[in-house]
Design an enzyme around this catalytic site. Sequence first.
Site, mmCIF file in Angstrom:
data_model
loop_
_atom_site.group_PDB
_atom_site.id
_atom_site.type_symbol
_atom_site.label_atom_id
_atom_site.label_comp_id
_atom_site.label_asym_id
_atom_site.label_seq_id
_atom_site.Cartn_x
_atom_site.Cartn_y
_atom_site.Cartn_z
ATOM 1 N N GLY A 240 0.926 -1.404 0.004
ATOM 2 C CA GLY A 240 0.102 0.158 -0.224
ATOM 3 C C GLY A 240 0.851 1.365 0.074
ATOM 4 O O GLY A 240 2.057 1.168 0.104
ATOM 5 N N CYS A 267 5.619 -5.614 1.704
ATOM 6 C CA CYS A 267 5.694 -4.312 1.566
ATOM 7 C C CYS A 267 5.378 -3.444 2.597
ATOM 8 O O CYS A 267 5.633 -3.618 3.694
ATOM 9 C CB CYS A 267 5.215 -3.813 -0.128
ATOM 10 S SG CYS A 267 5.910 -2.202 -0.329
ATOM 11 N N GLN A 271 5.924 -3.522 6.747
ATOM 12 C CA GLN A 271 6.277 -2.411 7.622
ATOM 13 C C GLN A 271 5.504 -2.383 8.765
ATOM 14 O O GLN A 271 5.860 -1.825 9.885
ATOM 15 C CB GLN A 271 6.277 -0.853 6.807
ATOM 16 C CG GLN A 271 7.310 -0.845 5.473
ATOM 17 C CD GLN A 271 6.944 0.163 4.550
ATOM 18 O OE1 GLN A 271 5.983 0.818 4.637
ATOM 19 N NE2 GLN A 271 7.556 0.008 3.519
ATOM 20 N N PHE A 312 9.573 3.993 2.129
ATOM 21 C CA PHE A 312 9.839 3.999 3.701
ATOM 22 C C PHE A 312 10.280 2.504 3.984
ATOM 23 O O PHE A 312 10.376 1.536 3.425
ATOM 24 C CB PHE A 312 8.453 4.030 4.567
ATOM 25 C CG PHE A 312 7.825 5.628 4.521
ATOM 26 C CD1 PHE A 312 8.048 6.347 5.445
ATOM 27 C CD2 PHE A 312 7.095 5.883 3.369
ATOM 28 C CE1 PHE A 312 7.618 7.636 5.458
ATOM 29 C CE2 PHE A 312 6.843 7.362 3.441
ATOM 30 C CZ PHE A 312 7.136 8.036 4.218
ATOM 31 N N HIS A 352 8.333 -7.498 -3.840
ATOM 32 C CA HIS A 352 7.122 -8.316 -4.118
ATOM 33 C C HIS A 352 7.355 -9.302 -4.855
ATOM 34 O O HIS A 352 7.847 -9.425 -6.038
ATOM 35 C CB HIS A 352 6.552 -7.164 -5.012
ATOM 36 C CG HIS A 352 5.767 -6.052 -4.510
ATOM 37 N ND1 HIS A 352 4.345 -6.170 -4.427
ATOM 38 C CD2 HIS A 352 6.370 -4.647 -4.100
ATOM 39 C CE1 HIS A 352 4.178 -4.776 -3.687
ATOM 40 N NE2 HIS A 352 5.229 -4.129 -3.673
ATOM 41 N N GLU A 354 5.383 -11.638 -5.993
ATOM 42 C CA GLU A 354 4.524 -11.878 -6.961
ATOM 43 C C GLU A 354 4.734 -11.138 -8.374
ATOM 44 O O GLU A 354 4.419 -11.650 -9.482
ATOM 45 C CB GLU A 354 3.031 -11.415 -6.587
ATOM 46 C CG GLU A 354 2.863 -10.007 -7.055
ATOM 47 C CD GLU A 354 3.657 -8.975 -6.298
ATOM 48 O OE1 GLU A 354 3.536 -7.572 -6.403
ATOM 49 O OE2 GLU A 354 3.973 -9.321 -5.040
#
Length: 383
Positions: A240, A267, A271, A312, A352, A354
């Site tokens: 996100g 991702c 975090q 981030f 990622h 995927e």
Amino acid sequence: MKALLALEDGTLFPGRSFTGPAEAVGEVVFNTSMSGYQEVLTDPSYCGQMVTMTYPLMGNYGVNDEDVESDRIQVRAFLVREYQEYPSNWRSKGSLAEYLTAAGIPGLEGIDTRALTRHLRVSGAMRGALSTRDLDPHSLVEKARQAPDMLGLDLVREVTCRRPMLWTEGNPSPIEGGLEGFRWPERPGAWRVVAMDFGVKYNILRSLAQRGCTILMVPADTPGALIDRLDPDGLFLSNGPGDPAAVTYGIASIRDQLGKRPIFGICLGHQLIGLALGGTSFKLKFGHRGGNQPVQDLTTGKVEITSQNHGFCVDMGSLAEKDVEVTHVNLNDGTLEGLVHKRIPLFSVQYHPEASPGPHDAAYLFDRFIALMKRHRNPKPQP
């Protein structure tokens, strides 16, 4: 049509619009992928950002109905060196310009993307404003400075699903009547997964579904008590946009779920896990965005070529006393890319798996989630 991009530090980049009149503001970032621009455009993690591609030619294979990662274009603008007006590909259903124009998203070409990328690498990602209407440098720079700062910005509420959805035949489908009286579909042997949607990419859901998961997408602010009532085999935390520290409601729900069931985060989900465990996060200078980020798996020594999109990062040192083992690190800057908890069934990665740039270097992570659910699965009562 003439256009101008102004950064908050006063740097100017002239170009021209290939999508008609437009004006937009957002954080300006760069992506180093050579292809996959439709996936970039529709990735919810890019909400609030204007993206420039380092590869100079964009639009050459057009767009299609399959290569989307969400239900709409998410970027605020698309900045390219050279737009290819006439696409050539058997899968193409239209041009990039038509695709952007239909969504009201500006597309600029003629921008010196190499100079822009070098500037962002040296000075860091920063806010920008572009316009075909306002070509006054002073005015446009001021608009850039007035744009929201990504630090402290909660963008998850703009991209999360508004109501629970079942991932059905490759698409999210609304649940009739909502979760009141919800019953999991009867699929013998299927893994029941609740996916907290912080801006999930469709290909993540496809990857889980291919491994026998029944996936219930829930809004980002879903409380832990409701997840308990749904009683899934596992909890998935999606990618996100924005600052993870601003997603306090997600952190609270994750903290409530720690130790109750297997958890896998990607991702932003990674975090948020770090923050739920008591760690802290910080903003990277220019982020990791592209399909060529080298990550080392410290448990095997192997290096994976990964796809990433984040600005981030979790501070590795802040997790030192939290029963957490660092499993992956970025070989470009040494930042945290993966972790596993030593006592509870939980792991996460910053990249990622995927997206498959390796192409299959990181696919094992989905299999690891399945294995974790198998190990901790509770027998479900028969209806």
